[in-house]
Design a protein around this motif. Structure first.
Motif, PDB file in Angstrom:
ATOM      1  N   SER A   1       0.844  -1.194   0.000  1.00 30.16           N
ATOM      2  CA  SER A   1       0.000   0.000   0.000  1.00 30.16           C
ATOM      3  C   SER A   1       0.881   1.246   0.000  1.00 30.16           C
ATOM      4  CB  SER A   1      -0.918   0.006   1.220  1.00 30.16           C
ATOM      5  OG  SER A   1      -0.162   0.146   2.401  1.00 30.16           O
ATOM      6  N   GLY A   2       0.392   2.251  -0.665  1.00 39.21           N
ATOM      7  CA  GLY A   2       1.086   3.529  -0.659  1.00 39.21           C
ATOM      8  C   GLY A   2       0.504   4.412   0.428  1.00 39.21           C
ATOM      9  N   MET A   3       1.335   5.153   1.066  1.00 40.50           N
ATOM     10  CA  MET A   3       0.859   6.080   2.083  1.00 40.50           C
ATOM     11  C   MET A   3       1.747   7.308   2.084  1.00 40.50           C
ATOM     12  SD  MET A   3       1.824   3.394   4.968  1.00 40.50           S
ATOM     13  CE  MET A   3       2.296   2.115   3.833  1.00 40.50           C
ATOM     14  N   SER A   4       1.159   8.421   2.477  1.00 37.63           N
ATOM     15  CA  SER A   4       1.863   9.695   2.436  1.00 37.63           C
ATOM     16  C   SER A   4       2.129  10.283   3.811  1.00 37.63           C
ATOM     17  CB  SER A   4       1.056  10.719   1.628  1.00 37.63           C
ATOM     18  OG  SER A   4       0.790  10.224   0.343  1.00 37.63           O
ATOM     19  N   THR A   5       1.387   9.811   4.809  1.00 42.07           N
ATOM     20  CA  THR A   5       1.510  10.411   6.132  1.00 42.07           C
ATOM     21  C   THR A   5       1.664   9.338   7.196  1.00 42.07           C
ATOM     22  OG1 THR A   5      -0.863  10.373   6.600  1.00 42.07           O
ATOM     23  CG2 THR A   5      -0.006  12.327   5.436  1.00 42.07           C
TER      24      THR A   5
ATOM     25  N   GLN B   1      -1.691   7.751   7.973  1.00 46.28           N
ATOM     26  CA  GLN B   1      -2.081   6.687   7.050  1.00 46.28           C
ATOM     27  C   GLN B   1      -1.369   5.382   7.394  1.00 46.28           C
ATOM     28  OE1 GLN B   1      -1.089   8.475   3.288  1.00 46.28           O
ATOM     29  NE2 GLN B   1      -3.122   9.377   3.042  1.00 46.28           N
TER      30      GLN B   1
ATOM     31  N   ASN C   1      -3.207   1.907   8.425  1.00 45.01           N
ATOM     32  CA  ASN C   1      -2.946   0.652   7.709  1.00 45.01           C
ATOM     33  C   ASN C   1      -2.538  -0.460   8.672  1.00 45.01           C
ATOM     34  OD1 ASN C   1      -3.433   2.118   5.402  1.00 45.01           O
ATOM     35  ND2 ASN C   1      -1.349   2.048   4.631  1.00 45.01           N
TER      36      ASN C   1
END
Length: 70
Positions: free
Chosen positions: A23-27, A30, A34
């Protein structure tokens, strides 16, 4: 309600053969969400699967209308 990420991860938990989810996350928030979601094995139940399929149908219908109107 549950986040889109929550629904997505829980959907994937119920797919046979899926053992890894990237999964991609930016913060940091997030990342924490997850970890919290994937830390519990709670795939979508039958009712939730039906809601998801209904939503997919509605999105497809809207996209089809856009193609016909354009």
């Amino acid at each position: 309600g549950e986040s889109t990420a929550g629904w997505s991860f829980r959907f994937l938990q119920g797919v046979p053969g899926v053992s890894v989810v990237l999964s991609g996350m930016s913060t940091l928030e997030q990342l924490k969400e997850n970890i919290k979601i994937m830390g519990v094995n709670k795939p979508l139940n039958e009712r939730e699967q039906m809601v998801l399929l209904y939503m997919i149908f509605l999105v497809a219908l809207v996209n089809l209308q856009d193609c016909i109107i354009s």
